[in-house]
Each structure stands twice: as C-alpha cells, then as structure tokens.
Scaffold this motif. Structure first.
Motif, PDB file in Angstrom:
ATOM      1  N   ALA A 716       0.708  -1.080   0.049  1.00  0.00           N
ATOM      2  CA  ALA A 716       0.057   0.081  -0.104  1.00  0.00           C
ATOM      3  C   ALA A 716       0.783   1.300  -0.038  1.00  0.00           C
ATOM      4  N   GLY A 717       0.322   2.359  -0.525  1.00  0.00           N
ATOM      5  CA  GLY A 717       1.182   3.393  -0.391  1.00  0.00           C
ATOM      6  C   GLY A 717       0.427   4.692  -0.890  1.00  0.00           C
ATOM      7  N   TRP A 718       0.914   5.852  -0.534  1.00  0.00           N
ATOM      8  CA  TRP A 718       0.230   7.168  -0.706  1.00  0.00           C
ATOM      9  C   TRP A 718       0.999   8.038  -1.575  1.00  0.00           C
ATOM     10  N   SER A 719       0.416   8.433  -2.761  1.00  0.00           N
ATOM     11  CA  SER A 719       1.016   9.589  -3.625  1.00  0.00           C
ATOM     12  C   SER A 719       2.268   8.801  -4.073  1.00  0.00           C
ATOM     13  N   ALA A 720       3.758   9.358  -3.932  1.00  0.00           N
ATOM     14  CA  ALA A 720       4.640   8.929  -4.501  1.00  0.00           C
ATOM     15  C   ALA A 720       4.998   7.271  -3.837  1.00  0.00           C
ATOM     16  N   GLY A 721       4.405   7.231  -2.581  1.00  0.00           N
ATOM     17  CA  GLY A 721       4.487   5.924  -2.028  1.00  0.00           C
ATOM     18  C   GLY A 721       3.764   4.815  -2.766  1.00  0.00           C
ATOM     19  N   ALA A 722       2.563   5.465  -3.278  1.00  0.00           N
ATOM     20  CA  ALA A 722       1.572   4.582  -3.988  1.00  0.00           C
ATOM     21  C   ALA A 722       2.188   4.304  -5.396  1.00  0.00           C
ATOM     22  N   ASN A 723       2.985   5.017  -5.979  1.00  0.00           N
ATOM     23  CA  ASN A 723       4.052   4.986  -6.913  1.00  0.00           C
ATOM     24  C   ASN A 723       5.097   3.688  -6.981  1.00  0.00           C
ATOM     25  N   ILE A 724       5.455   3.986  -5.533  1.00  0.00           N
ATOM     26  CA  ILE A 724       6.401   2.862  -5.261  1.00  0.00           C
ATOM     27  C   ILE A 724       5.877   1.433  -5.184  1.00  0.00           C
ATOM     28  N   ALA A 725       4.586   1.332  -4.558  1.00  0.00           N
ATOM     29  CA  ALA A 725       3.953  -0.034  -4.257  1.00  0.00           C
ATOM     30  C   ALA A 725       3.265  -0.280  -5.596  1.00  0.00           C
ATOM     31  N   ALA A 726       2.960   0.334  -6.553  1.00  0.00           N
ATOM     32  CA  ALA A 726       2.500  -0.218  -8.059  1.00  0.00           C
ATOM     33  C   ALA A 726       3.857  -0.619  -8.673  1.00  0.00           C
ATOM     34  N   VAL A 727       4.994   0.235  -8.636  1.00  0.00           N
ATOM     35  CA  VAL A 727       6.255  -0.182  -9.159  1.00  0.00           C
ATOM     36  C   VAL A 727       6.669  -1.728  -8.479  1.00  0.00           C
ATOM     37  N   THR A 728       6.708  -1.950  -7.286  1.00  0.00           N
ATOM     38  CA  THR A 728       6.883  -3.042  -6.443  1.00  0.00           C
ATOM     39  C   THR A 728       6.300  -4.299  -7.052  1.00  0.00           C
ATOM     40  N   CYS A 729       4.932  -4.087  -7.107  1.00  0.00           N
ATOM     41  CA  CYS A 729       3.905  -5.048  -7.646  1.00  0.00           C
ATOM     42  C   CYS A 729       4.503  -5.593  -9.174  1.00  0.00           C
ATOM     43  N   GLN A 730       4.911  -4.762  -9.826  1.00  0.00           N
ATOM     44  CA  GLN A 730       5.540  -5.043 -11.404  1.00  0.00           C
ATOM     45  C   GLN A 730       6.907  -5.712 -11.310  1.00  0.00           C
TER      46      GLN A 730
END
Ligand code: NA7
Length: 898
Positions: A716-730
């Motif tokens: 989970a993440g918020w803002s740039a943290g959500a960017n990192i979360a999305a990238v982590t999934c990939q």
C-alpha cells in the motif's frame, strides 16, 4: 411593476378590499422579527411585521412554563448590533428566566419604537407569489391582506408545538397544559396530582418546580435525556471580564466560532488523555454549568467520533447514578440510545435530585407505553394513573413546522412549498428556496440555527438578507431566486457536513424523528457558524453565486453554480493553510521542505493507539533501511501490509504517515510495516523503487519473525509511496517474487505526463500544486528516465499484477493518472476497484482526525485489504456515515463504539 399599478390591480383583484402594500412583510415578532424591522426601516424599506401573539417575544411569549430559561448564557444570548443597547441592558442572571427575556424584548421594541409597525393577533393563512405583480400576496386571519415585494419568515425553529399523538386527550376531565402554550394567568398546582409527559428541555426545566408545588408528580418518560447542572446565579466573572475587556472582539470571535459562543477549538484528543485527566475535565465542565463548554471543550473528538463520545457519555452516566438514589430510577433516567450531544442536552436545576423526592414517580414508557388518556388520568400497558393535571412537554414540529403552518405557500408556477418539501426541506443556504422568489427564511432548515447560539445566527441572517435587499435596490433588481443547481449543491454539502458529526446517529427533532410521518434527515447545518458565515459572504462576493436576479430595467444576472464543492473539513484545512500565506513548498529547498513537514506533522492530532509500535531496520540494497511496524491489539499472527509513505520521493519517512498507518492497522486488524526508503535528491531514480522492492521481499521472507502470517503480503502507499507500491508489484511479478496478494494505491503517481485535465484543473489551490509536482519529478528523475515503468508504472506491462484498489481525489492533480492506471489495470485483466473521492484533496486520507470525512474512504480501503487477504468483510456503519434520512439503531451505535 410600480406600486401605483400594483395598487390598482390589487384593488380589482380584492374587489376594493383593504390591502396593505409594503416593500417587506415579516412574519413573527420574536428575536429575528424585531431586528429585521429595525434594520429594514433603517434601510428605507417600508415594512410590516405580522404576529399571531398580542405582544413581542416570539417563542419567549409562548413558553412561559415554570422554570423556562435560556440555556445559552444570557451575555451571549443578546442582540449585539448596537453597543448602546448592550450597555443599556443588564441581565440579572447567568441564564435569564423567561419573564426577564420577555422584558428584554419589550425594552428593545420600545427603544426602537418597533410596535407601531407590528400587526399583532394576526396570523398569515396563505401566501401566494404573483409573478405579474412580482409581489407576494398574504391573506391573514384578521381580514386585511398584504402585498409585499419581499416576504420574510422570522417564525422561529421551535414555535409550533406538535400534537401529543396520544389517544383520548379530549376525554380527560382535569386540567391540560402545554409547555409551549402555557397560560398567562397563574396555574395553581398545589395539592394536585400532576402528570408531566416528556423529558426534553421543557420537561427537565419544569419538573423540579412542579414537584415542589404538586401533591404528587408522575413523570412519563419515553426517552431519557442528558442534563447538566446549570449552576445558575450571576454571570460568571471570567466570562463577563472577557466580554467587557474587549466587547467588539468578543462578539466578533463568537461570530466566527463553531457554535456562536467564543470558546477555542479544542485540540487534545481523548486517547491522549488519561482516565484521570478525562474525569478532571468532566468535573470542571460539570462545575461550570455551560452547555457550549461541555459540548465542545472536553476533547476534540467528543462530537465527531463514536469512541471519543462514549468516553464522555459514560462519565455523565456515572454522575446521574451518583445523584439518583434508587438504582432502578437511575437506570431509567440514564440515556443509552444516542451519543451525547446528538440530541439536544439540557441544562437543569435539581432535575435528577427531584427523583429522590417522595412525591415524585418516574414511569418508564419504554417498559410500559401509554395506551390512552382517560377521563381520570393516564393508562399505560400495565397501570392506571389518576391525576388532576396533565402537562404536555412533548415538544415541537421543529424547524419546518412554523413555516409550513402558513398553508399553502404558493411560489412561481403554482408550486406549493409543502409539495417541494414533501421529502424534507430543500433550501439554498437555509435562507431561500428555488421556485419561491423573494421569499427568505431566517434561521431556516439548512442553516446553523438550533445548533448555534440563535442570537448570533439570527443577526447574521438578518444582516445578510437586508444587505442583499439594499444591494439589489441599488443595482435595479426587484426579484431574487435561488437556482436548482445551487440548491442541489447545498443539499450535497449539508449531507457532507452531516457525516462530520454524530447527529445522524440519533432520532431527534433535529432529524424530524419526533413527528410521526415527517421526512427524516439532519435539518440544521452542522458545519458550524463561522464556516457558514464565510460561505454566505462568499456567495455575495462571488456575484450572488447560485441566484438569479432580475429587474425591469436591467439585464438578468445569474451566476449559477455550487458554492461548496469541497468536503467541509477540506475547505477548513485549505482556508487555514491559505491564511498562513506560506511560500510555495518548493521554494524551501529539499531540507527546508523536510523541516517544514516535520513541524507540520508535530502539530497534527496524535495517531490512535494500536497494539504495539516497533522500530527496526531491514537490509536494503546498499545498507540498512529503517522501518516502523504497527501491530494490532488482537492476537496474531496477522496479515502484513508493506506501506510506502508519501512525499514526492523527496520528503517524509517511515513515521510521517503515522496516524494513517495506525488508523489502517486498527481498521484492518493487519500489521502495517512502513518503510523508510531513501530520498531524492541525494538518492535519485531508481533508488526509491529499488528500496521499495527490496524491503517488500525482505518483509515477505521474514513475515513470521515479524509476527505476521507467512505467505503473500500486500502493498500500500500514498502519493509517491503509491507509485513505489505499484512499481513493486511489477518488479515482484518480473523478478520471481515475493508473492503480493493486493495493492492499495492512494492518489498514486503513475505517469510522467502532465497534461491530463486534473493537472490543469487543480494546478493551484489544493496544496499539492502542479509546480510542486514538477519540482518533485525534477529532484527524483531526469527527463530521459521518466518513461521507465519503475517511475511511470502506467507505461509498464500490467498483465498478471495483483488485484488493486486505486483511490483518487477530485481536487488532486494526480487524479486522472490514478484513474488511467485503474482503467489500464482493468483492460489488462487485473481485478481492480477505483474510488474517486468527491470533494477531497490529495491529503484527505492521511490527515486522519482532521479531515473527518475521509473516514468512509479509509473504511473502503480497509475492506479492500481484508478482501485481498481473504478475510470476511467488517463494515462499521457509524464510521461510514449513515446517510441523512437514515438513523442507526442503538445496537448499531453500540457495536460501532466497540
Ligand atoms: P423536546 O426536546 O422535543 O422533548 C419532548 C419530549 O416529549 C421528549 O422527551 C419526547 O420523547 C417526549 N414525547 C413527545 N411525544 C411523546 C409522546 N407521544 N409520548 C410520550 N412522550 C413524548 O421538546 P422540548 O420542548 O422539551 O424542548 C425543545 C427545545 O426547546 C429544546 O431542545 C431547547 O432547544 C429548547 P422522545 O425523546 O421523542 O422519545
């Protein structure tokens, strides 16, 4: 149409009968009507006030029952428009009695010579808008009609008593009284057996005095109410000193406060205070005897949060048990069906102690409802009570009753107000109704009215209306009408505000629940007096936003739109930030911005308690990375969520979203591990992404050591943290693990394109600006790298990714790239839910306990995480905000409080 032509047409229409022609007709000669008359006269508008009673005073004319007093301190419950009037009148008590308040209105009427324009003993029987004449035509009980350009209802919120709704009242052979229509002559109760039905303010104020006179008093209580000792006497010296030290400043503070009495905004939250500290605060409030104080000053979450409210309600319940000697009576008198403050609490003088008297009996109608009234008394399911007198303290058809008592009110095109309001009152600002030109309501439904010091709210409405009439005259306009768009927007804003408080969780006259068959919904404006005032001012300064103005020799003006599209608490936060006049965050430099964030976070409400908070480090690609772990209080092992904080890859750390992590840990019953990934500009792309991936892998591998459930984790993440979360999934998909069962992306950065509409619509004004985003991108990632999926995951392969919840906010530059990511995930066959939070901004969900309306979004997030973890749903109705019109049962309130 000029007045002479109107006179001719009227004379024809009424076959020559008498019609009084005025600019303005006001209904009601109470607090509002008197001030209206004074101001309208000064503005040079011819005015008549029509009043049913035979003197001034409004509700204080009728409510003369024993013990009737105001429950806002009288130094606050006074006119403030004329400093000379303020010094000419001295109240004798902290809470004045009804006779003294009535004398005050008489004094005001005399001082400004108001009675000569008041037609007493006159009731309006119908009101019709005549489009051709552009006048309201009022028919009255005493014959003479009135034609007026503007029709203002100053009829009060609690002036139409509701019928008792009990069979057999007419059969009763004894004396019957209504507190709301108490006779002017003396009522003798000595040596009589008296029944009082109803334990709202009127019952609670009158019961102790009736008990002193009556031979026996039987109180029939359907719902117990919270009451607090008034400790009446002289006005408290500290408040008087405050007022007299700076009268103008004191009054101004009241006008901008939440409830119309100048008390500061409380900042301490209940969970920061020990049990002893909370008791101390309650004892202090109990000793003060001030309703507004106890309703606002104990702790910040008392009126907005079920748990914070329960702590207070429990302490008050203890007080009741301490006073009332008989445990069964004490239990019956103790309220459990509504949060404290959600129903109007009362101020009392010896109320609870009255039940210790031998001549007083309490009948709990929840156990034995009234069956009927008979010739000799009252019959319940179980017993018969013979009495000589019945006092109905059964309340009012509040807020709409007095307006609808003029029936019909017919607007443009023959529209009837009772039809328009069939499903509950619809208004714009609580002042006007679309389809009813030139009709105003003072403290109407949809304005703060009964949730405020009425004196302040009345003066604000009167000033606003009269100022508008003057401005219209100057501009040549003769008709004003709210638009449907503005009115619908106001209804939405009202509903948003209602989720801020706990009023929605009680069946009260605020919601129409006390009148059988009445449409249900929170009727007063719950957003506060000061915010409401600023909205009304904004309507006026914004070219009369939401109104259509017309006149014979001027072009029509209609600046249509909704006055508030932001959530009410978001609006407050943004106004507060605007007042701080901060330079742009990007002008601080990276370290300066970090320092600012740390200072800003230090001032926010502390996060809520969780089972355990553990700080640690985990091995990253180039050395240790700090983390903070939030563990639920429930027995483990728990599913694990790896969390990445926001801050544009530049700001923040593993602690900076602390309240959010705590809140989500509590809601989900899951471990949250917030990762302290490295920041730009010291560590540029792809450091943050690679740190995020490495941390997730390590946490998944060490799930059991961390007390978590082995197996897949969630991110989970918020803002740039959500960017990192999305990238982590990939990255996890492409690099052979770890296994991720779901991704929660809150306001994610997903792409390096800055031309989507949300980037332009929300470029400035919502704290996260376009230029701040440019700055973040520049510090983190050079243009050549920006299309890399490790920073623009929207450009990566999306097939085979974990299921997702993507949350976006309406007023966020990042909104559309979040939506685009959700759409792209769906197109790639990934199960995805997308929530766009209306009226919210980029920070709404992480400003826990500040942006209260963010709760429902976090409830949805918690639900999604539970789904990702394969756990059953656990929705809490009270958290989500029951829709206006719906109320929760006591069981639901209690379970929400657990
Ligand atoms: P309220 O606060 O509406 O109180 C009315 C009371 O009468 C309340 O306890 C009602 O119980 C009770 N009631 C109403 N109808 C019945 C019937 N049919 N049977 C039994 N009991 C009944 O009115 P007040 O005049 O006391 O105060 C109004 C406001 O004026 C007050 O809040 C201040 O702002 C000033 P219920 O709670 O509906 O079960």
């Amino acid at each position: 149409m000029p007045d002479a032509m109107v006179a001719a047409s009227l004379s024809e229409a009424t076959s020559g009968g008498t019609t009084q022609q005025v600019d303005v007709a006001v209904v009601g000669a109470g607090f509002a009507g008197l001030y209206l008359l004074h101001r309208l006269r000064k503005a040079g508008l011819t005015t008549v006030v029509l009043e049913e009673a035979d003197d001034v005073g409004g509700t204080w004319y009728w409510n003369r029952y024993p013990g009737a007093r105001c429950d806002i301190q009288t130094i606050d419950y006074s006119y403030t428009f004329d400093p000379e009037l303020e010094s000419a009148w001295k109240w004798s008590e902290k809470y004045a009695t009804q006779p003294e308040i009535l004398r005050y209105f008489g004094f005001v009427a005399d001082r400004y010579d108001l009675r000569r324009d008041i037609r007493f003993r006159t009731r309006i029987t119908a009101a019709t808008w005549d489009q051709a004449l552009e006048r309201w035509l009022l028919t009255t009980s005493e014959g003479a009609t009135v034609a007026c350009r503007y029709y203002i209802m100053a009829t009060g919120c609690l002036s139409t008593p509701k019928p008792p709704e009990i069979d057999g009242v007419k059969d009763f052979k004894g004396e019957v009284y209504f507190t709301g229509r108490w006779p002017h002559e003396e009522v003798k109760l000595a040596a009589k057996r008296v029944a009082v039905i109803g334990t709202g303010s009127s019952g609670i104020q009158s019961i102790p005095l009736i008990a002193e006179q009556a031979e026996h008093l039987t109180v029939f209580q359907r719902t117990p109410n919270f009451a607090l000792p008034a400790h009446n006497g002289p006005a408290p010296a500290d408040r008087v000193a405050l007022l007299e030290g700076d009268r103008a400043g004191y009054r101004e503070q009241a006008r901008w406060s939440l409830a119309g009495v100048p008390w500061p905004q409380q900042t301490a939250v209940s969970w920061q205070l020990s049990d002893a500290e909370r008791r101390e605060r309650l004892d202090e409030a109990w000793a003060k005897g001030d309703l507004v104080y106890i309703l606002t000053q104990l702790w910040a979450d008392q009126a907005v949060d079920v748990d914070g409210n329960t702590l207070l309600a429990d302490l008050i319940r203890e007080k009741i048990r301490e006073i009332v000697k008989d445990p069964e009576t004490a239990a019956a008198l103790t309220p459990h069906d509504h949060p404290f403050g959600a129903k109007r609490p009362c101020l009392d003088t010896r109320y609870y102690a009255t039940y210790n008297r031998p001549n007083v009996t309490l009948v709990n109608l929840r156990q034995e409802p009234i069956k009927s009234i008979t010739a000799s008394g009252i019959k319940t399911d179980e017993r018969t009570f013979d009495v000589d007198v019945i006092v109905f303290a059964t309340g009012f058809d509040a807020m709409t009753g007095a307006i609808m008592a003029v029936h019909p009110i017919t607007g443009r095109g023959g529209k009837s107000l009772s039809d328009v309001w069939a499903n509950g009152p619809q208004t714009y600002l609580g002042l006007t109704v679309a389809g009813f030109p030139n009709l105003f309501m003072i403290t109407g439904p949809g304005s703060p009215s009964v949730l405020s010091n009425m004196a302040v709210s009345i003066e604000q409405h009167v000033d606003w209306v009269v100022d508008r009439l003057i401005a219209m005259r100057e501009a040549g306009f003769t008709a004003i009408e709210a638009t449907e768009t503005a009115q619908a927007g106001w209804a939405r804003h009202m509903a948003d505000c209602a989720t801020l408080t706990l009023h929605r969780l009680a069946n009260t006259w605020y919601t129409g629940a006390n009148v059988p068959g009445k449409a249900q919904g929170v009727m007063p404006y719950t957003g506060g007096v000061g915010p409401y005032r600023s909205i009304c001012n904004e309507v006026a300064s914004g070219g009369m936003l939401g109104f259509r103005l017309t006149g014979p020799n001027v072009a029509e003006q209609c600046n249509d739109g909704e006055i508030v599209r932001l959530q009410p608490d978001v609006r407050l936060v943004l106004n507060m930030l605007a007042e701080m006049k901060l330079p742009p965050l990007e002008s601080f430099g990276a370290q300066g911005a970090r320092d600012f964030l740390a200072e800003f976070n230090a001032a926010r409400p502390a996060g809520r308690p969780v089972g355990e908070v553990v700080d640690g480090t985990l091995p990253g690609t180039d050395g240790p990375l700090p983390y903070r772990l939030y563990r639920p209080a429930t027995p483990g092992p728990h599913p694990i969520v790896v969390y990445f904080h926001g801050g544009g890859w530049v700001l923040g750390d593993q602690e900076s979203d602390d309240p959010f992590c705590r809140d989500m840990c509590r809601r989900t019953g899951m471990i949250f591990v917030s990762v302290g990934y490295r920041h730009a500009p010291d560590h540029r792309f792809p450091t943050a992404a690679e740190d995020g991936y490495a941390a997730t892998r390590w946490i998944a591998e060490h799930a059991a050591d961390l007390g978590g459930k082995p197996g897949p984790v969630m991110v989970a993440g918020w803002s740039a943290g959500a960017n990192i979360a999305a990238v982590t999934c990939q990255l996890a998909r492409d690099r052979g693990g770890p296994q991720i069962s779901g991704q929660l992306l809150v306001c994610p950065v997903t792409d390096c394109t800055f031309d989507r509409p949300s980037y332009n619509d929300n470029a400035t004004g919502y704290f996260l600006t376009r230029s701040l985003m440019y700055w973040f991108w520049d510090l983190y990632c050079s243009p050549a790298d920006r299309t890399d999926p490790r920073v623009s995951p929207l450009r990566g392969k999306l097939e085979g990714l974990p299921q997702a919840l993507v949350v976006t906010c309406e007023f966020d530059p990042l909104r559309d790239e979040g939506v685009a990511y959700a759409e792209a995930l769906a197109a790639a066959g990934v199960p995805v839910e997308q929530v766009n939070a209306r009226g919210h901004f980029h920070f709404s969900f992480t400003m826990v306990d500040v942006v209260i309306t963010g709760v429902s979004g976090r409830v949805q997030m918690a639900e999604a995480l539970r789904r990702f973890a394969g756990l059953p749903s656990e929705r809490r109705q009270a958290d989500e905000g029951v829709r206006p019109g719906q109320t929760a049962s006591p069981h639901e309130i209690a379970s929400a409080a657990e």
